[in-house]
Design a protein around this motif. Sequence first.
Motif, PDB file in Angstrom:
ATOM      1  N   LEU A 299       0.433  -1.178   0.209  1.00 24.37           N
ATOM      2  CA  LEU A 299      -0.465   0.096  -0.028  1.00 24.37           C
ATOM      3  C   LEU A 299       0.711   1.582  -0.159  1.00 24.37           C
ATOM      4  CD1 LEU A 299      -3.107  -0.728   2.651  1.00 24.37           C
ATOM      5  CD2 LEU A 299      -2.852  -0.838   0.096  1.00 24.37           C
ATOM      6  N   GLY A 300       2.068   1.298   0.023  1.00 24.72           N
ATOM      7  CA  GLY A 300       2.927   2.358  -0.172  1.00 24.72           C
ATOM      8  C   GLY A 300       3.606   2.785   1.220  1.00 24.72           C
ATOM      9  N   TYR A 301       3.148   2.105   2.374  1.00 27.26           N
ATOM     10  CA  TYR A 301       3.969   3.171   3.044  1.00 27.26           C
ATOM     11  C   TYR A 301       5.211   3.049   3.605  1.00 27.26           C
ATOM     12  CZ  TYR A 301      -0.911   4.364   4.930  1.00 27.26           C
ATOM     13  OH  TYR A 301      -2.081   4.218   5.274  1.00 27.26           O
ATOM     14  N   LYS A 302       6.080   3.859   4.211  1.00 26.66           N
ATOM     15  CA  LYS A 302       7.267   3.724   3.980  1.00 26.66           C
ATOM     16  C   LYS A 302       7.831   2.106   5.332  1.00 26.66           C
ATOM     17  CE  LYS A 302       8.715   8.534   2.712  1.00 26.66           C
ATOM     18  NZ  LYS A 302       8.827   9.633   3.310  1.00 26.66           N
ATOM     19  N   THR A 303       6.811   2.656   6.186  1.00 28.69           N
ATOM     20  CA  THR A 303       7.488   1.243   7.690  1.00 28.69           C
ATOM     21  C   THR A 303       6.013   1.069   7.501  1.00 28.69           C
ATOM     22  OG1 THR A 303       7.165   2.767   9.519  1.00 28.69           O
ATOM     23  CG2 THR A 303       8.937   3.034   8.240  1.00 28.69           C
ATOM     24  N   PRO A 304       6.483  -0.877   8.208  1.00 29.38           N
ATOM     25  CA  PRO A 304       4.857  -1.018   8.428  1.00 29.38           C
ATOM     26  C   PRO A 304       4.318  -0.368   9.986  1.00 29.38           C
ATOM     27  CG  PRO A 304       6.608  -2.849   9.146  1.00 29.38           C
ATOM     28  CD  PRO A 304       7.626  -1.129   8.120  1.00 29.38           C
ATOM     29  N   ASN A 305       4.892   0.176  11.307  1.00 31.68           N
ATOM     30  CA  ASN A 305       4.838   1.382  12.101  1.00 31.68           C
ATOM     31  C   ASN A 305       3.789   2.195  11.366  1.00 31.68           C
ATOM     32  OD1 ASN A 305       5.721  -0.493  14.057  1.00 31.68           O
ATOM     33  ND2 ASN A 305       7.849   1.058  14.010  1.00 31.68           N
ATOM     34  N   ASN A 306       3.863   2.587  10.444  1.00 30.87           N
ATOM     35  CA  ASN A 306       3.336   4.015  10.139  1.00 30.87           C
ATOM     36  C   ASN A 306       1.784   3.255   9.001  1.00 30.87           C
ATOM     37  OD1 ASN A 306       4.948   5.708  10.215  1.00 30.87           O
ATOM     38  ND2 ASN A 306       5.552   5.978   8.178  1.00 30.87           N
ATOM     39  N   PHE A 307       1.971   2.071   8.943  1.00 29.32           N
ATOM     40  CA  PHE A 307       0.546   1.676   8.460  1.00 29.32           C
ATOM     41  C   PHE A 307       0.001   1.189   9.787  1.00 29.32           C
ATOM     42  CE2 PHE A 307      -1.036  -2.427   7.714  1.00 29.32           C
ATOM     43  CZ  PHE A 307      -2.230  -2.697   7.090  1.00 29.32           C
ATOM     44  N   SER A 308       0.687   0.637  10.528  1.00 32.52           N
ATOM     45  CA  SER A 308      -0.463   0.199  11.790  1.00 32.52           C
ATOM     46  C   SER A 308      -0.945   1.156  12.620  1.00 32.52           C
ATOM     47  CB  SER A 308       0.786  -0.315  12.110  1.00 32.52           C
ATOM     48  OG  SER A 308       1.382  -1.339  12.333  1.00 32.52           O
ATOM     49  N   THR A 309      -0.545   2.263  12.335  1.00 38.24           N
ATOM     50  CA  THR A 309      -0.437   3.430  12.970  1.00 38.24           C
ATOM     51  C   THR A 309      -2.311   3.995  12.580  1.00 38.24           C
ATOM     52  OG1 THR A 309       1.427   3.914  13.959  1.00 38.24           O
ATOM     53  CG2 THR A 309      -0.769   6.071  13.754  1.00 38.24           C
ATOM     54  N   ALA A 310      -2.109   4.170  11.002  1.00 36.83           N
ATOM     55  CA  ALA A 310      -3.289   4.793   9.914  1.00 36.83           C
ATOM     56  C   ALA A 310      -4.066   3.571  10.729  1.00 36.83           C
ATOM     57  CB  ALA A 310      -2.515   4.797   9.013  1.00 36.83           C
ATOM     58  N   PHE A 311      -4.315   1.906  10.420  1.00 33.74           N
ATOM     59  CA  PHE A 311      -4.956   1.177   9.952  1.00 33.74           C
ATOM     60  C   PHE A 311      -5.797   1.115  11.613  1.00 33.74           C
ATOM     61  CE2 PHE A 311      -6.733  -2.728  11.083  1.00 33.74           C
ATOM     62  CZ  PHE A 311      -7.345  -3.209   9.838  1.00 33.74           C
ATOM     63  N   ARG A 312      -4.788   1.491  12.941  1.00 39.27           N
ATOM     64  CA  ARG A 312      -5.981   1.447  14.324  1.00 39.27           C
ATOM     65  C   ARG A 312      -6.175   2.767  14.150  1.00 39.27           C
ATOM     66  NH1 ARG A 312      -1.394   1.147  16.777  1.00 39.27           N
ATOM     67  NH2 ARG A 312      -1.083  -0.439  16.923  1.00 39.27           N
ATOM     68  N   LYS A 313      -5.826   3.614  13.477  1.00 35.93           N
ATOM     69  CA  LYS A 313      -6.719   5.203  13.759  1.00 35.93           C
ATOM     70  C   LYS A 313      -8.514   5.291  13.083  1.00 35.93           C
ATOM     71  CE  LYS A 313      -4.454   8.289  13.958  1.00 35.93           C
ATOM     72  NZ  LYS A 313      -3.323  10.097  13.333  1.00 35.93           N
ATOM     73  N   ARG A 314      -8.759   4.276  12.043  1.00 35.58           N
ATOM     74  CA  ARG A 314      -9.099   3.893  10.694  1.00 35.58           C
ATOM     75  C   ARG A 314     -10.045   2.684  11.494  1.00 35.58           C
ATOM     76  NH1 ARG A 314     -11.954   6.275   6.728  1.00 35.58           N
ATOM     77  NH2 ARG A 314     -13.087   4.746   5.750  1.00 35.58           N
ATOM     78  N   PHE A 315      -9.852   1.948  12.088  1.00 34.92           N
ATOM     79  CA  PHE A 315     -10.811   0.886  12.038  1.00 34.92           C
ATOM     80  C   PHE A 315     -10.376   0.724  14.181  1.00 34.92           C
ATOM     81  CE2 PHE A 315      -9.409  -0.602   7.863  1.00 34.92           C
ATOM     82  CZ  PHE A 315     -10.694  -0.282   7.349  1.00 34.92           C
ATOM     83  N   GLY A 316      -9.657   0.903  14.365  1.00 28.50           N
ATOM     84  CA  GLY A 316      -9.679   1.101  16.568  1.00 28.50           C
ATOM     85  C   GLY A 316      -9.193  -0.125  16.830  1.00 28.50           C
ATOM     86  N   ILE A 317      -8.177  -1.071  16.174  1.00 24.98           N
ATOM     87  CA  ILE A 317      -7.864  -1.970  16.343  1.00 24.98           C
ATOM     88  C   ILE A 317      -6.446  -2.147  15.561  1.00 24.98           C
ATOM     89  CG2 ILE A 317      -8.615  -3.272  14.752  1.00 24.98           C
ATOM     90  CD1 ILE A 317      -8.832  -5.746  16.261  1.00 24.98           C
ATOM     91  N   SER A 318      -5.388  -2.567  16.096  1.00 24.82           N
ATOM     92  CA  SER A 318      -4.028  -3.297  14.977  1.00 24.82           C
ATOM     93  C   SER A 318      -4.152  -3.940  13.890  1.00 24.82           C
ATOM     94  CB  SER A 318      -3.020  -3.373  16.233  1.00 24.82           C
ATOM     95  OG  SER A 318      -3.180  -4.427  16.512  1.00 24.82           O
ATOM     96  N   PRO A 319      -3.707  -4.070  13.024  1.00 22.42           N
ATOM     97  CA  PRO A 319      -3.448  -4.361  12.322  1.00 22.42           C
ATOM     98  C   PRO A 319      -3.301  -6.563  11.789  1.00 22.42           C
ATOM     99  CG  PRO A 319      -2.506  -3.188  11.321  1.00 22.42           C
ATOM    100  CD  PRO A 319      -2.383  -2.824  12.337  1.00 22.42           C
ATOM    101  N   GLY A 320      -2.282  -6.075  13.696  1.00 29.04           N
ATOM    102  CA  GLY A 320      -2.209  -7.889  13.703  1.00 29.04           C
ATOM    103  C   GLY A 320      -2.814  -8.648  14.572  1.00 29.04           C
ATOM    104  N   LYS A 321      -4.152  -7.886  15.098  1.00 26.11           N
ATOM    105  CA  LYS A 321      -4.824  -8.496  16.001  1.00 26.11           C
ATOM    106  C   LYS A 321      -6.038  -8.354  15.022  1.00 26.11           C
ATOM    107  CE  LYS A 321      -4.351  -6.388  20.263  1.00 26.11           C
ATOM    108  NZ  LYS A 321      -4.485  -5.854  21.974  1.00 26.11           N
ATOM    109  N   PHE A 322      -6.219  -7.260  13.842  1.00 30.55           N
ATOM    110  CA  PHE A 322      -7.306  -7.963  13.333  1.00 30.55           C
ATOM    111  C   PHE A 322      -7.168  -9.035  12.492  1.00 30.55           C
ATOM    112  CE2 PHE A 322      -9.441  -7.446   9.100  1.00 30.55           C
ATOM    113  CZ  PHE A 322     -10.729  -6.784   9.332  1.00 30.55           C
ATOM    114  N   LYS A 323      -5.902  -9.367  12.564  1.00 29.63           N
ATOM    115  CA  LYS A 323      -5.722 -10.481  11.885  1.00 29.63           C
ATOM    116  C   LYS A 323      -6.423 -11.937  12.148  1.00 29.63           C
ATOM    117  CE  LYS A 323      -1.901 -11.872   9.628  1.00 29.63           C
ATOM    118  NZ  LYS A 323      -2.038 -12.686   7.951  1.00 29.63           N
ATOM    119  N   GLN A 324      -6.218 -11.392  13.470  1.00 27.45           N
ATOM    120  CA  GLN A 324      -6.057 -12.728  14.738  1.00 27.45           C
ATOM    121  C   GLN A 324      -7.545 -13.772  14.671  1.00 27.45           C
ATOM    122  OE1 GLN A 324      -4.949 -11.905  18.113  1.00 27.45           O
ATOM    123  NE2 GLN A 324      -3.016 -11.551  17.556  1.00 27.45           N
TER     124      GLN A 324
END
Length: 324
Positions: A299-324
């Motif tokens: 998705l073009g994010y520079k780091t996984p942390n940047n992506f995780s922050t954006a995802f959590r802000k959008r959905f209220g959950i980290s992408p790691g927990k969302f996968k579980q």
Amino acid sequence: MYLDALLPHATLVRESEARGYRQAAYTLAPESGLQGSFEHTVLDGFEINYSHLEVSKRTTVQLNADKSCVEMHFSLSGRFVARNEVFRKPVEVAALQHSLFYVPEKLSTNFEYQTGEHPLTKVDILLDSSFFESISHEESAVHASLLQQLAGKEIVPDITGLLHVTPQMLSVLTDMITSRRTGYYGKMLMEARVLELFMLQTEAMQEQFPAKACGYLLESAGDIEKLYFIKELIDKEPELDHSLKKLSRQAGLNIFKLKNGFKSVFGDTVFGYIHHLRMEKARKLLLEGEQVSTVAYLLGYKTPNNFSTAFRKRFGISPGKFKQ
């Protein structure tokens, strides 16, 4: 502009000056057809003109703009007719009407003051170009239109028309007119009241003329087609680095129209829409079993942390927990 037009018929009766704040009060000569008072206040970035005149005979006054500005007009009583080369037809202004409009440099306007039962009472606030730019908001269609005109791109007469002065506006105007504060405190009060009036005018005009206020953005079917073309580019590859400059060049549409036109047509900013698509694509990829770091890269994010922050802000959950 207003002061220069009335000075030949005026006598100075009061004057005061402090840092960044100057006030002067005048009386008008009866033989001019206008009898009463005029107050001129100058602050950093704008000036306030208050007129309270008895009109004994129909009188025409010529106003000449020495620089471009944005005018906030509030008519409280009486009536007058304004004519110039920009207006499509003479504009008749009655009591308790207000408007917000662009005044181009060197524009000459004739004000024809009408006799009547009530005095002509009005407040005209002239905002310098730089001051208006500092308080305007790019997501306001009304502000965007005025900024476009200040930039010299076009003149849109009567973009917002005349609206009724609200009780809130009347309360603020009365406070300004009756205030006897001078110096530092007078300056603070006037600055605060002008900003409040500007906010109230913007809200009223956005609500009353939402389509008309931003209609200049969509001058032709070609402009709309260009906006849809940009949307298709983003839909196809939301993960790309879609800069406004690049999208503007690809579609042949200037950045100003791209930013404001996109929001008016699709209900979201360019980058807001890109972010929405990226998050939806991320959710789909994670559900399909992709790793967080892989999704971030795709998705073009520079780091996984940047992506995780954006995802959590959008959905209220980290992408790691969302996968579980």
